[in-house]
Design an enzyme around this catalytic site. Structure first.
Site, short mmCIF file in Angstrom:
data_model
loop_
_atom_site.label_atom_id
_atom_site.label_comp_id
_atom_site.label_asym_id
_atom_site.label_seq_id
_atom_site.Cartn_x
_atom_site.Cartn_y
_atom_site.Cartn_z
N ARG A 143 0.80 -1.16 -0.03
CA ARG A 143 -0.02 -0.03 0.15
C ARG A 143 0.75 1.19 0.07
O ARG A 143 0.58 2.20 -0.71
CB ARG A 143 -1.11 -0.01 1.20
CG ARG A 143 -2.11 0.95 0.88
CD ARG A 143 -3.41 0.70 1.99
NE ARG A 143 -3.11 1.54 3.29
CZ ARG A 143 -3.60 2.63 3.42
NH1 ARG A 143 -4.24 3.36 2.64
NH2 ARG A 143 -3.45 3.23 4.70
N ARG A 191 -2.02 10.24 7.35
CA ARG A 191 -0.71 10.77 7.27
C ARG A 191 -0.44 11.83 6.22
O ARG A 191 0.66 12.50 6.39
CB ARG A 191 0.28 9.48 6.53
CG ARG A 191 0.22 8.27 7.37
CD ARG A 191 0.51 7.15 6.29
NE ARG A 191 0.20 5.69 7.02
CZ ARG A 191 -1.07 5.14 7.00
NH1 ARG A 191 -2.00 5.72 6.26
NH2 ARG A 191 -1.44 4.13 7.51
N LYS A 233 11.79 6.55 14.72
CA LYS A 233 11.59 5.38 13.78
C LYS A 233 11.93 6.00 12.50
O LYS A 233 12.74 5.61 11.73
CB LYS A 233 10.39 4.47 14.02
CG LYS A 233 10.29 3.53 12.49
CD LYS A 233 11.38 2.57 12.30
CE LYS A 233 11.46 1.88 10.98
NZ LYS A 233 10.20 1.80 10.24
N ASP A 252 12.08 -0.82 15.34
CA ASP A 252 10.73 -0.32 15.55
C ASP A 252 10.18 -1.52 16.22
O ASP A 252 10.91 -2.63 16.98
CB ASP A 252 9.86 -0.34 14.20
CG ASP A 252 10.63 -1.62 13.03
OD1 ASP A 252 10.67 -2.66 13.88
OD2 ASP A 252 10.93 -1.37 12.13
N PHE A 284 17.51 -7.67 9.90
CA PHE A 284 15.78 -7.31 9.62
C PHE A 284 15.67 -8.39 8.57
O PHE A 284 14.79 -9.14 8.44
CB PHE A 284 15.55 -6.17 9.04
CG PHE A 284 14.11 -6.11 8.60
CD1 PHE A 284 13.14 -5.69 9.59
CD2 PHE A 284 13.72 -6.10 7.45
CE1 PHE A 284 11.94 -6.06 9.09
CE2 PHE A 284 12.46 -5.97 6.80
CZ PHE A 284 11.47 -5.66 7.88
#
Length: 300
Positions: A143, A191, A233, A252, A284
């Site tokens: 998205r 946002r 973050k 995070d 990660f």
DNA sequence: CTCCAGGCGTTCC
DNA sequence: GGAACGCATGGA
């Protein structure tokens, strides 16, 4: 320095120049573009990666250690793509350094580096990185990509390449001019006002990215966090991917879990060296790879 | 229908 | 200072 040959060529099918690089160590296009650091490059039908950065379009083909930059000549390579792709960094040296700093805490980092040996940290544009990671909060990658792609199509400068039209990431002024109503079609949700605040501050000269690149870490972080919607973050991601500060170590919820799992006694985040952010990306990717393998196993 | 997505701001104590 | 909770949206 990393040593590989650079040869100009020509793609007859697409009628565009190419740059051939060989042999390139520690580079894997799939790992690099599919590790959540970049939202504007996608794998296309033939397995290569294609996207837009610095107002230009590029296609990257990889066969082992041979890299072909399609749609670029030598000057493009030297002025844009070498830096963007991190090909002017000595990843052998960087990995040694990471090993020295993280090795004290156990050998997880070595497994992670082996697993994600082809990740390079892209050196993107500051404004795009900041804006993109504001949009990334409480959101998923498909998205985020869709929002950015749609916004570029609506507000970005068109770029003609490979017989198609692509769109550059919109500049801050354009986003300011669009306003909250102008951003509405791109479905950013809560946002949108964060993006606008960042655009407004950037336009008013409150964000001097060249200065922030070299300012003390806490100072840069403080300036970025003065933007509404930018916390620790997002600030660290903007610093790592947009300001190219490889010491920035984004933490995070995911990363918190990874650190607690592999480093239950804790690790001193301030002692991780100048490439801590690259190590973070290794960890990660490694953890994500392992959990997706777990899910595969369960399915079988 | 509910839950979730590499967070953050606000509102409580 | 730190623990809850809401936030827009779309996909699973």
């Amino acid at each position: 320095m990393s040593e590989f040959s650079v040869c100009e060529g020509w793609d007859a099918t697409l009628s565009v120049p190419t740059v051939e690089l060989f042999p390139v160590a520690f580079f894997d296009a799939a790992q690099t573009f599919d590790c959540g650091q970049c939202f504007r490059f996608d794998r296309i039908a033939d397995g290569s990666y294609e996207g837009v950065a610095f107002g230009r379009c590029l296609r990257i083909r990889q066969e082992g250690a041979r890299l072909t930059l399609v749609g670029a000549n030598r000057a493009d390579y030297e002025t844009i793509w070498r830096s963007f792709l991190g090909l002017d960094e000595d990843y052998g040296m960087i990995r040694d350094d990471i090993g020295m700093h993280f090795g004290l805490y156990g050998n997880t980092i070595y497994e992670a580096m082996a697993c994600a040996s082809g990740i390079r940290i892209l050196r993107g544009e500051p404004w795009e990185a900041l804006c993109s990671f504001i949009l990334s909060q409480n959101n998923n990658i498909p998205r985020i990509k869709k929002i950015i792609g749609n916004m570029a199509e609506g507000l970005g400068e068109p770029i003609t390449a490979f017989g198609k039209t692509y769109y550059a990431f919109p500049c801050a002024e354009t986003i300011c001019r669009a306003g909250i109503e102008g951003l509405a079609p791109y479905r950013m949700g809560f946002r949108a006002r964060y993006v606008l605040d960042a655009a407004e501050k950037y336009r008013q000269g409150e964000l001097d990215f060249d200065a922030l690149r070299v300012a003390p870490y806490e100072q840069t972080e403080k300036v970025l966090m003065s933007i509404c919607g930018v916390g620790k973050k997002v600030a660290s991601c903007a610093m790592l991917y947009g300001l190219h500060r490889t010491e920035a170590f984004p933490v995070d919820v995911w990363m918190r879990r990874v650190l607690d799992k592999y480093y239950p006694d804790g690790l001193d985040l301030s002692s991780l060296g100048p490439y801590a952010g690259i190590a973070q990306q290794y960890l990660f990717f490694y953890e994500r790879e392992k959990s997706s393998q777990e899910r595969e196993k369960k399915r079988a």
